[in-house]
Design an enzyme around this catalytic site. Sequence first.
Site, PDB file in Angstrom:
ATOM      1  N   LYS A 214      18.395  21.039 -10.919  1.00  0.00           N
ATOM      2  CA  LYS A 214      17.840  19.577 -11.277  1.00  0.00           C
ATOM      3  C   LYS A 214      18.685  18.523 -11.845  1.00  0.00           C
ATOM      4  O   LYS A 214      19.685  18.779 -12.387  1.00  0.00           O
ATOM      5  CB  LYS A 214      16.834  19.809 -12.343  1.00  0.00           C
ATOM      6  CG  LYS A 214      15.499  20.574 -12.061  1.00  0.00           C
ATOM      7  CD  LYS A 214      14.673  20.033 -10.960  1.00  0.00           C
ATOM      8  CE  LYS A 214      14.304  18.499 -11.379  1.00  0.00           C
ATOM      9  NZ  LYS A 214      12.804  18.425 -11.356  1.00  0.00           N
TER      10      LYS A 214
ATOM     11  N   SER B 111      17.797  20.350 -16.242  1.00  0.00           N
ATOM     12  CA  SER B 111      16.695  21.190 -16.662  1.00  0.00           C
ATOM     13  C   SER B 111      17.295  22.443 -17.362  1.00  0.00           C
ATOM     14  O   SER B 111      18.311  22.796 -17.148  1.00  0.00           O
ATOM     15  CB  SER B 111      15.898  21.717 -15.327  1.00  0.00           C
ATOM     16  OG  SER B 111      15.184  22.654 -15.616  1.00  0.00           O
TER      17      SER B 111
ATOM     18  N   GLU C 118      12.166   7.569 -16.634  1.00  0.00           N
ATOM     19  CA  GLU C 118      10.747   7.977 -16.942  1.00  0.00           C
ATOM     20  C   GLU C 118      10.166   7.792 -18.223  1.00  0.00           C
ATOM     21  O   GLU C 118       8.858   7.232 -18.641  1.00  0.00           O
ATOM     22  CB  GLU C 118      10.700   9.421 -16.812  1.00  0.00           C
ATOM     23  CG  GLU C 118      11.047  10.054 -15.259  1.00  0.00           C
ATOM     24  CD  GLU C 118      11.455  11.499 -15.237  1.00  0.00           C
ATOM     25  OE1 GLU C 118      10.198  12.453 -15.483  1.00  0.00           O
ATOM     26  OE2 GLU C 118      12.516  11.941 -15.094  1.00  0.00           O
TER      27      GLU C 118
ATOM     28  N   HIS D 236       0.746  -1.193   0.013  1.00  0.00           N
ATOM     29  CA  HIS D 236      -0.118   0.022   0.092  1.00  0.00           C
ATOM     30  C   HIS D 236       0.715   1.374   0.003  1.00  0.00           C
ATOM     31  O   HIS D 236       0.421   2.405   0.451  1.00  0.00           O
ATOM     32  CB  HIS D 236      -0.924   0.008   1.174  1.00  0.00           C
ATOM     33  CG  HIS D 236      -1.583  -1.126   1.538  1.00  0.00           C
ATOM     34  ND1 HIS D 236      -3.190  -1.395   0.789  1.00  0.00           N
ATOM     35  CD2 HIS D 236      -1.445  -2.413   2.080  1.00  0.00           C
ATOM     36  CE1 HIS D 236      -3.360  -2.725   1.293  1.00  0.00           C
ATOM     37  NE2 HIS D 236      -2.488  -3.226   1.842  1.00  0.00           N
TER      38      HIS D 236
END
Length: 471
Positions: free
Chosen positions: A282, A276, A289, A155
């Site tokens: 970043k 970035s 991804e 969970h």
Amino acid sequence: MRMWGGRFEGTSDERMAEFTRSIDFDDVLAVDDIAGSIAHVHGLGRAGLLDPDEVETLVAGLEGLRAEVEAGKLTWDPALEDIHMNLEVALRERIGPVAGRLHTGRSRNDQVATDLRLWLRRTIDGLDAAVVEMERALVGLADREGEAILPGMTHIQPAQPVLFAHHLLAYVEMLERDRGRLADCRRRANVCPLGSGALAGAGYPLDREGTATELGFDAVTANSLDGVSDRDFVVEALAAFALSMVHLSRLAEEITWWSNPRFGFVRLADSFSTGSSMMPNKKNPDPAELVRGKTARVIGDLTAMLVLLKGLPLAYQKDMQDDKPPLFDAAATLEASLLVMAGVVATLTVDRDRMRAAAGEGYTTATAVADALVRRGVAFRAAHHVVGALVAEAERAGVGLDALDDATIAAALATSDDSIAIALVGDVAVPGELRAAAGLEGAMAGCDVTGGTAPRRVATALAAAKARLGQ
Ligand code: ARG
């Protein structure tokens, strides 16, 4: 120019020609098409439909074409629709009118079905190697970080501590099943449709079995209608590819979380991260991804293929030409995803301290403490209750279960409705036993079953995986 042009007048409308051709994507079948043609020529020779000189000329011409394809020297003419007609015309340009005998007893329908099966066979072999590479990366990391302890979750909440290696080996299990599915698919695909003709079977006594054997197929298709219109192997391959992508996507999802500084369990190598354009701070896990993102496309490829087939009557329908873009796309996407994820995993840095600290948060050893009481004869449900009270007490005191004092433990046991639990109140060894079980090492050691996270079990599983992979 058009090879089927006998009954046609005038020229094709350019919009129609452009819309219906497949050479823009089926050129990857060139080597398979040539292999199929060479075996077919040998078969025509055996059937007495070509004399030995013709066989020799055709085979030499086809081998020459293969060399040109491999050297990247052959260019395709879009006006010739597809790879099959491009190669036939190229052959005629090189060996003359005898090339016109090649298509005896063959249709593009059994030809393309054969080519696609040959393509899939070699593609699956390449994908299997890529899956193995991914497994090696996981096993390598498990080996390197054998001691690291991860907060196992259900969970998405802290559940029980597990060895990080155990978690990584779970993905190895998934990938091994993927290999099994690829092998199953390859086996069922490895059947030769040549000789099915357009749909009714070739009009000559071809030795189909001999041709199939020459091409490395295990058997010939048993029904000509099915031979030309079966694309089950495409669906099966896409299903296997999609599931493999789903496995990679789940790992990718975990890596994105683990690498978030809030977790700080792992760091991606700079060589597998991006920055970035605006935010100088970043560092993004782009490859992970994108694997997650591309999984959507591969699932779409599977869906496209199922929907493509569902309304098709027998036998070949032109719709089937559109089986190739999803199949080729999915295979290329899976291969690239496997290879990039292997790189991500192989170069991952683990922060064992951060991981260990998180593994202890959330009273993840409570189950192990209850198990310790059960080993002393307490009923599990009663033990669950006692340890639940201990968790509440520890939470109030702001300490871990392994820091509870004897008196607190005795008090929790005394409130139980289990007579054995009550009898344990006076046993001076019990608090120490429970505190030992409440430590991460003690908790994991308790999960000592085949497939469990007890370090000795994980060591066995890791050794087995390494032996299987020759690592
Ligand atoms: N390019 C076609 C395909 O990929 C080859 C088979 C064409 N057959 C036909 N009868 N038009 O499906």
